[in-house]
Design a protein around this motif. Structure first.
Motif, short mmCIF file in Angstrom:
data_model
loop_
_atom_site.label_atom_id
_atom_site.label_comp_id
_atom_site.label_asym_id
_atom_site.label_seq_id
_atom_site.Cartn_x
_atom_site.Cartn_y
_atom_site.Cartn_z
N PRO A 141 0.74 -1.16 -0.03
CA PRO A 141 -0.02 0.00 -0.13
C PRO A 141 0.81 1.09 -0.05
O PRO A 141 1.75 1.39 0.75
N GLY A 142 0.54 2.14 -1.02
CA GLY A 142 1.16 3.38 -0.97
C GLY A 142 2.64 3.38 -1.48
O GLY A 142 3.13 4.61 -1.57
N GLN A 143 3.09 2.39 -1.72
CA GLN A 143 4.47 2.37 -2.31
C GLN A 143 4.51 2.69 -3.98
O GLN A 143 3.69 2.21 -4.56
N GLY A 144 5.68 2.99 -4.30
CA GLY A 144 5.88 3.39 -5.54
C GLY A 144 6.74 2.48 -6.46
O GLY A 144 7.04 1.21 -5.97
N HIS A 145 7.36 2.80 -7.60
CA HIS A 145 8.21 2.00 -8.56
C HIS A 145 9.43 1.58 -7.86
O HIS A 145 9.94 0.58 -8.11
N MET A 146 9.84 2.50 -6.81
CA MET A 146 11.32 2.08 -6.25
C MET A 146 11.19 1.20 -4.92
O MET A 146 12.07 1.39 -4.21
N MET A 147 9.93 0.65 -4.80
CA MET A 147 9.60 0.09 -3.56
C MET A 147 10.81 -1.08 -2.99
O MET A 147 10.83 -1.49 -1.98
N TYR A 148 11.40 -1.45 -4.27
CA TYR A 148 12.48 -2.58 -3.77
C TYR A 148 13.39 -1.86 -2.87
O TYR A 148 14.23 -2.88 -1.97
N LEU A 149 13.86 -0.77 -2.95
CA LEU A 149 14.76 -0.11 -2.17
C LEU A 149 14.60 -0.16 -0.52
O LEU A 149 15.23 -0.57 0.30
N GLU A 150 13.27 -0.07 -0.31
CA GLU A 150 12.70 0.07 1.12
C GLU A 150 12.27 -1.41 1.59
O GLU A 150 12.17 -1.52 2.55
N ASN A 151 12.38 -2.23 0.64
CA ASN A 151 11.70 -3.33 1.25
C ASN A 151 12.77 -4.88 0.67
O ASN A 151 12.23 -5.78 0.76
N TRP A 152 14.13 -4.28 0.58
CA TRP A 152 14.98 -5.27 0.13
C TRP A 152 15.18 -6.16 1.19
O TRP A 152 15.72 -7.52 0.63
N ALA A 153 15.44 -6.21 2.62
CA ALA A 153 15.39 -7.05 3.39
C ALA A 153 14.48 -8.12 3.51
O ALA A 153 14.59 -9.37 3.34
N GLU A 154 13.13 -7.49 3.35
CA GLU A 154 12.04 -8.67 3.16
C GLU A 154 11.99 -9.39 1.80
O GLU A 154 11.77 -10.73 1.82
N ILE A 155 12.56 -8.87 0.78
CA ILE A 155 12.54 -9.62 -0.62
C ILE A 155 13.68 -10.57 -0.48
O ILE A 155 13.37 -11.83 -0.87
N LEU A 156 14.77 -10.38 0.05
CA LEU A 156 15.85 -11.34 0.33
C LEU A 156 15.37 -12.34 1.16
O LEU A 156 15.71 -13.51 1.00
N GLU A 157 14.92 -11.91 2.39
CA GLU A 157 14.29 -13.29 3.06
C GLU A 157 13.23 -13.97 2.56
O GLU A 157 13.57 -15.38 2.55
#
Length: 308
Positions: free
Chosen positions: A280-296
């Protein structure tokens, strides 16, 4: 064999590398993490490069992951290759893995247009890909079925790219000069053109510099790599999305100002068992702020950690 520039193999936590491809071209890449750990291959976004990843050294070490991020042809140290296609770059990635001695299955990650390249790798080499992570990913513009899903804006952009290639070539050449001459001014100009959700992330200290440096390498070789990437994106993709068999997760922000999230359920419906994370509310660069969760999540899809 690969040539490393910078850290030694025992210190390779952020290491530029080059490998020679079978046809004699050079493929540049960046390794994040310990070369002894399991591999995730990251495909960078359009107009960017392998430098766009946060160097989360401690997290990669804890998850026993290394990331190999290849630069597409004409980007960074990678040779220009005019007949670039999604299948041709998938072949380059597998040649890279073979040269580096990576025999086991890998995770395929991709941001934005890089997501289509990750899909191509998984579809073309199902035995080499154990998991797929699609981050703010796009549709292949040249596939008739996907084309019908596009907004009028994206249809117009594809028409311009295919109908007036000389104009786009000139535009990318001009942009390459801006990035080379004054990268700080170029990144600030790009940020001003973004929607609020993208501005909020990109303008943050650290992320701004990371994306700036990645774009400088992305527009190397007088912008030829960006142009060829756009051309490949607009042609028929050369692979079938339905051939992806690996467990797949799609991450997308609901406020994505580049690629409308309305397309994500459609894309997920074409991949067996795909899961969707809408943020919710996140944009195209969302991977930068969610990188830890993505790697998990990548670690979970690849299987449990190996015993120490």
């Amino acid at each position: 064999m690969p040539d490393a520039h910078g850290a030694s193999p025992t210190q390779a936590l952020f290491t530029p590398l080059t490998v020679k491809l079978p046809d004699g071209r050079t493929l540049g890449l960046t390794r994040y993490g310990n070369p002894a750990h399991q591999v995730a291959v990251f495909h960078h976004g359009f107009g960017s490069s392998s430098l766009e990843l946060p160097p989360t050294v401690a997290l990669l070490d804890r998850l026993q992951l290394q990331i190999l991020a290849p630069d597409r042809p004409g980007v960074g140290a990678s040779s220009v290759y005019r007949p670039l296609t999604f299948p041709s770059f998938a072949d380059d990635v597998v040649a890279m893995l073979d040269t580096l001695g990576v025999a086991g299955p890998v995770a395929a990650l991709g941001w934005s247009v890089g997501g289509v390249h990750a899909l191509a790798l998984a579809a073309r080499y199902p035995e080499r890909v154990a998991a797929v992570q699609l981050l703010s990913t796009c549709l292949p513009l040249g596939e008739p079925a996907a084309y019908r899903q596009l907004t009028p804006t994206w249809k117009a952009l594809r028409w311009g790219q295919t109908g007036f290639p000389w104009l786009n070539r000139a535009s990318f050449l001009w942009l390459s000069r801006q990035w080379a001459r004054n990268p700080d001014r170029a990144i600030d100009w790009c940020i001003r053109l973004m929607r609020q959700a993208e501005q909020d992330v990109t303008s943050k200290p650290g992320f701004r510099e990371l994306l700036r440096d990645a774009a400088v390498q992305g527009f190397a070789h007088h912008g030829r790599g960006v142009f060829d990437d756009a051309q490949a994106w607009c042609r028929r993709p050369g692979f079938a999305i339905e051939d992806v068999r690996a467990p797949t997760t799609l991450w997308h922000g609901t406020a994505d100002g580049v690629w409308d999230p309305i397309n994500i359920p459609y894309l997920a419906s074409r991949i067996a068992g795909a899961r969707v994370h809408l943020l919710p509310g996140q944009g195209h660069m969302m991977y930068l702020e969610n990188w830890a969760e993505i790697l998990e999540e990548t670690r979970r899809l690849l299987g449990p950690l190996r015993p120490a």
